[in-house]
Write a protein that holds these residues in place. Structure first.
Motif, mmCIF file in Angstrom:
data_model
loop_
_atom_site.group_PDB
_atom_site.id
_atom_site.type_symbol
_atom_site.label_atom_id
_atom_site.label_comp_id
_atom_site.label_asym_id
_atom_site.label_seq_id
_atom_site.Cartn_x
_atom_site.Cartn_y
_atom_site.Cartn_z
ATOM 1 N N ASN A 1 -6.446 12.430 9.582
ATOM 2 C CA ASN A 1 -7.338 11.222 9.835
ATOM 3 C C ASN A 1 -6.595 10.393 8.917
ATOM 4 O OD1 ASN A 1 -9.759 12.746 8.224
ATOM 5 N ND2 ASN A 1 -8.401 14.136 7.385
ATOM 6 N N ASN A 2 -7.604 9.249 9.455
ATOM 7 C CA ASN A 2 -7.196 7.941 9.275
ATOM 8 C C ASN A 2 -7.554 6.990 8.457
ATOM 9 O OD1 ASN A 2 -5.510 8.002 11.950
ATOM 10 N ND2 ASN A 2 -7.613 7.735 13.065
ATOM 11 N N VAL A 3 -6.597 6.101 7.557
ATOM 12 C CA VAL A 3 -7.851 5.405 7.238
ATOM 13 C C VAL A 3 -7.017 3.146 7.596
ATOM 14 C CG1 VAL A 3 -7.267 6.242 4.882
ATOM 15 C CG2 VAL A 3 -5.913 4.856 5.548
ATOM 16 N N LEU A 4 -8.319 2.559 7.101
ATOM 17 C CA LEU A 4 -8.462 1.539 7.620
ATOM 18 C C LEU A 4 -8.202 0.544 7.058
ATOM 19 C CD1 LEU A 4 -10.650 2.386 10.868
ATOM 20 C CD2 LEU A 4 -8.017 3.240 10.684
ATOM 21 N N PRO A 5 -7.644 -0.228 6.813
ATOM 22 C CA PRO A 5 -7.701 -1.243 5.022
ATOM 23 C C PRO A 5 -7.967 -2.103 6.210
ATOM 24 C CG PRO A 5 -5.258 -0.726 6.115
ATOM 25 C CD PRO A 5 -6.047 0.240 6.275
ATOM 26 N N GLY A 6 -9.467 -3.034 5.380
ATOM 27 C CA GLY A 6 -9.214 -3.858 5.670
ATOM 28 C C GLY A 6 -9.071 -5.065 4.409
ATOM 29 N N SER A 7 -8.904 -6.070 3.828
ATOM 30 C CA SER A 7 -8.582 -6.910 3.041
ATOM 31 C C SER A 7 -7.492 -6.616 2.276
ATOM 32 C CB SER A 7 -9.039 -8.288 3.107
ATOM 33 O OG SER A 7 -9.444 -8.382 4.392
ATOM 34 N N ILE A 8 -6.822 -5.689 1.378
ATOM 35 C CA ILE A 8 -5.598 -5.771 1.049
ATOM 36 C C ILE A 8 -5.330 -6.174 0.416
ATOM 37 C CG2 ILE A 8 -4.760 -3.173 -0.235
ATOM 38 C CD1 ILE A 8 -7.868 -2.510 1.188
ATOM 39 N N HIS A 9 -5.228 -7.127 -0.896
ATOM 40 C CA HIS A 9 -4.180 -7.691 -1.020
ATOM 41 C C HIS A 9 -2.487 -7.326 -1.875
ATOM 42 C CE1 HIS A 9 -3.479 -11.469 -4.243
ATOM 43 N NE2 HIS A 9 -2.972 -11.576 -3.180
ATOM 44 N N THR A 10 -2.191 -7.639 -0.647
ATOM 45 C CA THR A 10 -0.430 -7.282 -0.356
ATOM 46 C C THR A 10 0.255 -8.422 0.174
ATOM 47 O OG1 THR A 10 -0.877 -5.973 1.614
ATOM 48 C CG2 THR A 10 -0.703 -4.808 -0.066
ATOM 49 N N MET B 1 0.552 -1.053 -0.143
ATOM 50 C CA MET B 1 0.086 -0.479 0.197
ATOM 51 C C MET B 1 1.059 1.081 -0.354
ATOM 52 S SD MET B 1 -3.528 -0.967 2.666
ATOM 53 C CE MET B 1 -2.020 -1.876 3.791
ATOM 54 N N GLY B 2 1.808 1.400 0.761
ATOM 55 C CA GLY B 2 3.004 2.430 0.599
ATOM 56 C C GLY B 2 3.552 2.784 0.079
ATOM 57 N N ARG B 3 4.137 2.016 -1.053
ATOM 58 C CA ARG B 3 3.900 2.028 -2.490
ATOM 59 C C ARG B 3 3.658 2.656 -3.868
ATOM 60 N NH1 ARG B 3 7.965 -1.923 -6.185
ATOM 61 N NH2 ARG B 3 7.388 -1.170 -8.136
ATOM 62 N N MET C 1 -18.526 -7.704 -1.257
ATOM 63 C CA MET C 1 -17.771 -7.530 -2.248
ATOM 64 C C MET C 1 -16.752 -9.167 -3.026
ATOM 65 S SD MET C 1 -16.668 -3.973 -2.788
ATOM 66 C CE MET C 1 -18.114 -2.655 -2.885
ATOM 67 N N LYS C 2 -17.127 -9.607 -1.963
ATOM 68 C CA LYS C 2 -16.131 -10.858 -2.526
ATOM 69 C C LYS C 2 -15.336 -10.996 -3.128
ATOM 70 C CE LYS C 2 -19.709 -12.918 -0.569
ATOM 71 N NZ LYS C 2 -19.760 -13.784 0.435
ATOM 72 N N ARG C 3 -14.492 -9.907 -3.300
ATOM 73 C CA ARG C 3 -13.126 -9.615 -3.209
ATOM 74 C C ARG C 3 -12.108 -8.834 -2.656
ATOM 75 N NH1 ARG C 3 -11.640 -4.737 -5.293
ATOM 76 N NH2 ARG C 3 -13.420 -3.033 -6.292
ATOM 77 N N LEU C 4 -10.803 -9.157 -3.107
ATOM 78 C CA LEU C 4 -9.989 -8.417 -1.732
ATOM 79 C C LEU C 4 -9.196 -6.906 -2.698
ATOM 80 C CD1 LEU C 4 -7.282 -11.143 -1.297
ATOM 81 C CD2 LEU C 4 -8.884 -10.524 0.142
ATOM 82 N N GLY C 5 -9.190 -6.171 -2.327
ATOM 83 C CA GLY C 5 -8.588 -4.401 -2.404
ATOM 84 C C GLY C 5 -7.771 -4.613 -2.932
ATOM 85 N N GLU C 6 -7.701 -3.672 -3.806
ATOM 86 C CA GLU C 6 -6.195 -3.403 -4.349
ATOM 87 C C GLU C 6 -5.736 -2.191 -4.054
ATOM 88 O OE1 GLU C 6 -4.892 -4.990 -6.457
ATOM 89 O OE2 GLU C 6 -6.702 -7.095 -6.610
ATOM 90 N N PRO C 7 -4.201 -2.360 -3.918
ATOM 91 C CA PRO C 7 -3.472 -1.402 -3.031
ATOM 92 C C PRO C 7 -3.860 0.062 -3.694
ATOM 93 C CG PRO C 7 -2.164 -2.878 -3.556
ATOM 94 C CD PRO C 7 -3.589 -3.546 -4.396
#
Length: 264
Positions: free
Chosen positions: A184-193, A19-21, A224-230
């Motif tokens: 602010n804070n962002v709270l990633p769930g299941s992000i595919h990394t 995610m950082g990249r 949504m039945k998928r992982l999030g993308e960075p």
């Protein structure tokens, strides 16, 4: 939409991967000047080279630094000042601590988690905010985890150390709001990394599940039945870093495909 990020100076921690990249790439694409920070100089150099291919004309620099060290925050902010004379956007982001259950972890592991995930944010903000004040513009964005709102089994260190950041950010947001600085804070769930792959493997081993199936099972738990993308995380961060988000502060925003089941 013009975000007003051209020539802004951003520091992105944990920028060598994941995610950082993606966030560093997204900010560079909006015209920001970006300092990439992480522990591995070799991986940072590769990340910078790759982003420069993706974003022709990107204005980038990188700094290898261990943010668990007390002196690291001043080093990061001084690098931004040296390269570009200012700092407008700070994205804090560190890898999560190891898994574990509440009664199974010793003092050293709890204290290390707070150094890794809480104190680095405090130190970075302490150094960055004075530089932001010089131009009456600042955006502090903390990448945390959905587990600060909805706990995940066997990840107690991540939940408690990052929950401290939520409280700290809310206090800081109120203190600096009148100076053109948002927090602010962002709270990633299941992000595919890579990190998600590692955590999924560790969780599968702990609970006696098949590691090869764990990522698929995790995706099925997302509405949504998928992982999030960075890049989807990067899009939100770019907006929060922008002039357009000037009236948003003190928030913790999930990016999770609907996984958080809280009503509020």
């Amino acid at each position: 939409m013009e975000l007003g990020l051209k020539e802004r100076v951003a520091v992105v921690c944990g920028a060598s991967q994941g995610m950082g990249r993606a966030i560093a790439t997204g900010l560079a694409a909006e015209g920001a000047r970006v300092l990439l920070c992480a522990r591995s100089g070799e991986r940072l150099a590769q990340a910078q080279a790759d982003i420069e291919v993706q974003v022709p004309g990107a204005n980038l620099a990188h700094l290898a630094v261990d943010l668990t060290q007390a002196s690291a925050a001043a080093e990061v902010v001084e690098a931004a000042r040296t390269h570009w004379g200012r700092l407008d956007v700070l994205v804090t982001n560190t890898g999560g601590p190891p898994p574990g259950q509440p009664l199974d972890l010793d003092d050293e592991k709890y204290l290390l988690a707070y150094q890794q995930n809480f104190m680095n944010v405090v130190r970075l903000c302490r150094q960055a905010v004075p530089l932001m004040r010089e131009h009456q513009y600042g955006r502090v964005i903390n990448l945390l985890a959905l587990s600060v709102r909805q706990i995940e089994d066997n990840l107690v260190l991540s939940s408690i150390s990052r929950s401290g950041v939520v409280a700290y950010a809310r206090y800081l947001a109120e203190q600096v709001a009148a100076e053109g600085i948002t927090v602010n804070n962002v709270l990633p769930g299941s992000i595919h990394t890579e990190r998600l792959e590692q955590v999924s493997h560790m969780q599968a081993e702990h609970f006696g599940r098949d590691p090869a199936r764990e990522i698929g099972l995790r995706a099925q738990r997302v509405p949504m039945k998928r992982l999030g993308e960075p890049r989807e995380m990067a899009d939100l961060v770019a907006f929060l870093a922008s002039e357009r988000a000037g009236f948003l502060t003190g928030l913790s925003i999930p990016v999770d495909g609907g996984q958080l089941r809280s009503v509020l």
